[in-house]
Design a protein around this motif. Structure first.
Motif, PDB file in Angstrom:
ATOM      1  N   GLY A   1      -1.984 -14.013 -10.185  1.00 32.79           N
ATOM      2  CA  GLY A   1      -0.983 -13.228  -9.434  1.00 32.79           C
ATOM      3  C   GLY A   1      -0.995 -11.766  -9.874  1.00 32.79           C
ATOM      4  O   GLY A   1      -0.911 -10.857  -9.038  1.00 32.79           O
ATOM      5  N   ASP A   2      -1.119 -11.530 -11.179  1.00 33.11           N
ATOM      6  CA  ASP A   2      -1.178 -10.138 -11.671  1.00 33.11           C
ATOM      7  C   ASP A   2      -2.403  -9.433 -11.108  1.00 33.11           C
ATOM      8  O   ASP A   2      -2.341  -8.247 -10.754  1.00 33.11           O
ATOM      9  N   ALA A   3      -3.505 -10.174 -11.021  1.00 28.75           N
ATOM     10  CA  ALA A   3      -4.734  -9.573 -10.477  1.00 28.75           C
ATOM     11  C   ALA A   3      -4.528  -9.221  -9.001  1.00 28.75           C
ATOM     12  O   ALA A   3      -4.975  -8.173  -8.529  1.00 28.75           O
ATOM     13  N   PHE A   4      -3.819 -10.092  -8.269  1.00 26.83           N
ATOM     14  CA  PHE A   4      -3.581  -9.802  -6.844  1.00 26.83           C
ATOM     15  C   PHE A   4      -2.723  -8.545  -6.695  1.00 26.83           C
ATOM     16  O   PHE A   4      -2.996  -7.687  -5.843  1.00 26.83           O
ATOM     17  N   LYS A   5      -1.701  -8.421  -7.541  1.00 25.23           N
ATOM     18  CA  LYS A   5      -0.844  -7.224  -7.446  1.00 25.23           C
ATOM     19  C   LYS A   5      -1.658  -5.957  -7.735  1.00 25.23           C
ATOM     20  O   LYS A   5      -1.460  -4.916  -7.107  1.00 25.23           O
ATOM     21  N   ARG A   6      -2.574  -6.073  -8.679  1.00 25.23           N
ATOM     22  CA  ARG A   6      -3.460  -4.949  -8.998  1.00 25.23           C
ATOM     23  C   ARG A   6      -4.311  -4.569  -7.772  1.00 25.23           C
ATOM     24  O   ARG A   6      -4.505  -3.396  -7.466  1.00 25.23           O
ATOM     25  N   VAL A   7      -4.788  -5.605  -7.079  1.00 22.85           N
ATOM     26  CA  VAL A   7      -5.620  -5.384  -5.885  1.00 22.85           C
ATOM     27  C   VAL A   7      -4.811  -4.687  -4.792  1.00 22.85           C
ATOM     28  O   VAL A   7      -5.309  -3.786  -4.106  1.00 22.85           O
ATOM     29  N   LEU A   8      -3.550  -5.073  -4.646  1.00 18.26           N
ATOM     30  CA  LEU A   8      -2.712  -4.454  -3.603  1.00 18.26           C
ATOM     31  C   LEU A   8      -2.573  -2.957  -3.828  1.00 18.26           C
ATOM     32  O   LEU A   8      -2.489  -2.178  -2.886  1.00 18.26           O
ATOM     33  N   GLU A   9      -2.544  -2.552  -5.097  1.00 20.60           N
ATOM     34  CA  GLU A   9      -2.438  -1.113  -5.393  1.00 20.60           C
ATOM     35  C   GLU A   9      -3.767  -0.404  -5.200  1.00 20.60           C
ATOM     36  O   GLU A   9      -3.809   0.800  -4.993  1.00 20.60           O
ATOM     37  N   PHE A  10      -4.855  -1.177  -5.301  1.00 20.30           N
ATOM     38  CA  PHE A  10      -6.189  -0.572  -5.339  1.00 20.30           C
ATOM     39  C   PHE A  10      -6.849  -0.410  -3.970  1.00 20.30           C
ATOM     40  O   PHE A  10      -7.520   0.590  -3.700  1.00 20.30           O
TER      41      PHE A  10
END
Ligand code: GLY
Ligand code: MN
Ligand code: MN
Length: 433
Positions: free
Chosen positions: A195-204
């Motif tokens: 989930g943390d990785a997905f949130k990172r992707v949303l910002e990227f």
């Protein structure tokens, strides 16, 4: 290992559950995975055999676990063999398991060096009547490479032809599909990292980024969080590639107006998470994309409610098929006449939703299980409907991991954004601030 120590009670419990199912006077032998050759003088990174890990927590190559509950020889009811190490070997190979450490991890009191195995095992086998061996019996797996357990089973049959041989996997399948609270805790950790990785992707993500750059963001988050890495090859598919179900090239540019379908999961302490999300590359779903997205989300919300004790997976898949049928009618992708004349062995919805909705998840992404048994509390399933419209160059898949309980399904990914508005908001948070 990168993960926090796991309480040995988990592995003791797993061994107790396994040995209870063994026939009298039998010995069970479990091998670690091979170090797989890569090329030249190199090997692929080691991944422990899930069954050996499940029964011992020992996470090192060249390890053997032996269970012999009726053994008349005192103290030989459970044994582990590990690769010999000493202070000189450590200079070259780094820290390896000591016997004391192997006991602390697994709770197995008797630990020997692997080079002592031949003699010790010979004596024990001669005291037994039956031998349980453990070749991979995943019914969807087919490989030209024989696994270590199979090679060993063949050698044993040659050397001890008059013993009776049994397969461990049918027992393990029954056990592994019901997760204990400690296992759920480890899976939740893998899920939270994902989930943390997905949130990172949303910002990227924005128009122009490469699919492999998105993969790199995910990998970075996994590794810095103590995960082993990916639980399976990640799918980072933009544009029409998101209709390719097993796309793993991840080498295209994400374009303005396209959707980006991602299917990835961290592996923490050898436990897998399995997530799919589909996002608009430019941070805003088009009207059509949003319609398809919401249709998939509605099917997912309906499907996960059916993951309750007593349901047969095959019936569940049929029910979800009906939900999908009505979603596709609403989207005008199917007509009532398509439904009327459909072949029941290949329903019309399969044109746009060609894979299953759920599989067991655990130490492996497609976990060991008797998938024809009714659903029971303690099982963890993915729920992953999708609609893939090749003629529009657009595919949407959403996938969460669901724990079955006696009081209803628990979505272990409920903290990972999924509603379209929330995805858009998070993708635009940087722009707005
Ligand atoms: N990522 C593999 C699957 O969803 O089944
Ligand atoms: Mn899946
Ligand atoms: Mn998946």
């Amino acid at each position: 290992m990168r993960y926090q120590p796991i309480h040995p009670e988990l592995f003791k419990l797993n061994r107790r559950r396994f040995t209870r199912k063994m026939l009298p006077d039998s010995i069970a032998i479990f091998h670690s995975n091979d170090l797989m050759p890569r090329n030249g003088d190199t090997f692929h990174p080691f991944r422990q055999n899930s069954d050996l890990f499940y029964l011992s927590g020992l996470d090192q190559e060249e390890t053997v676990v032996v269970l012999f509950p009726d053994c008349v020889k005192e103290g030989f009811q459970e044994i582990a063999f590990i690769k010999r190490t000493d202070q000189f070997i450590a200079i070259w190979e780094g820290e390896k398991l000591t016997k004391e450490k192997a006991t602390a991890i697994s709770g197995i009191q008797k630990v020997y060096w692997l080079d002592q195995m031949d003699n010790i095992l010979n004596e024990l086998i001669l005291l037994s009547k039956r031998i349980y061996v453990n070749p991979n019996e995943n019914d969807r797996f087919n490989s030209a490479v024989e696994d270590r357990n199979l090679r060993f089973a063949k050698a044993l049959q040659k050397r001890y032809p008059l013993h009776k041989y049994h397969r461990s996997q049918p027992i393990l399948k029954k056990l592994a599909m019901i997760k204990s609270p400690l296992e759920i805790g480890l899976m939740q950790r893998a899920i939270n990292i994902t989930g943390d990785a997905f949130k990172r992707v949303l910002e990227f993500v924005q128009p122009g980024v490469m699919e492999y750059e998105v993969e790199a963001e995910i990998t970075h988050q996994f590794i810095k969080s103590g995960a082993n890495g990916h639980a399976y090859e990640p799918i980072i598919a933009s544009g029409s590639s998101n209709c390719i179900l097993h796309y793993v090239k991840n080498n295209q540019k994400c374009k303005d107006g396209d959707l980006l379908l991602m299917d990835f999961g961290a592996e923490y302490a050898n436990y897998a998470a399995d997530l799919s999300r589909t996002i608009p590359v430019n941070g805003q779903f088009s009207t059509r994309q949003r319609k398809v997205y919401d249709a998939v989300l509605t099917v997912m919300k309906g499907a996960k409610e059916l993951l309750v004790p007593g349901t047969i997976l095959e019936d569940y898949h049929k029910e979800v098929g009906k939900m999908m049928e009505s979603a596709l009618l609403d989207l005008k992708l199917l007509t009532p006449s398509d439904i009327e004349k459909q072949d029941s062995s290949f329903p019309a919805y399969k044109k746009y939703f060609m894979h299953g909705t759920s599989h067991h998840l655990g130490l492996d992404v497609h976990d060991l299980a008797h998938r024809y048994d009714p659903i029971q509390a303690g099982m963890v399933f993915t729920c992953e409907p999708g609609i893939y419209i090749r003629e529009e160059g657009m595919g949407v898949r959403l996938e969460n991991d669901i724990l079955v309980t006696d009081t209803g399904p628990v979505d272990l990914m409920s903290n990972i954004p999924i509603e379209a508005e929330e995805i858009e908001e998070l993708m635009n948070a940087g722009v707005l601030s």
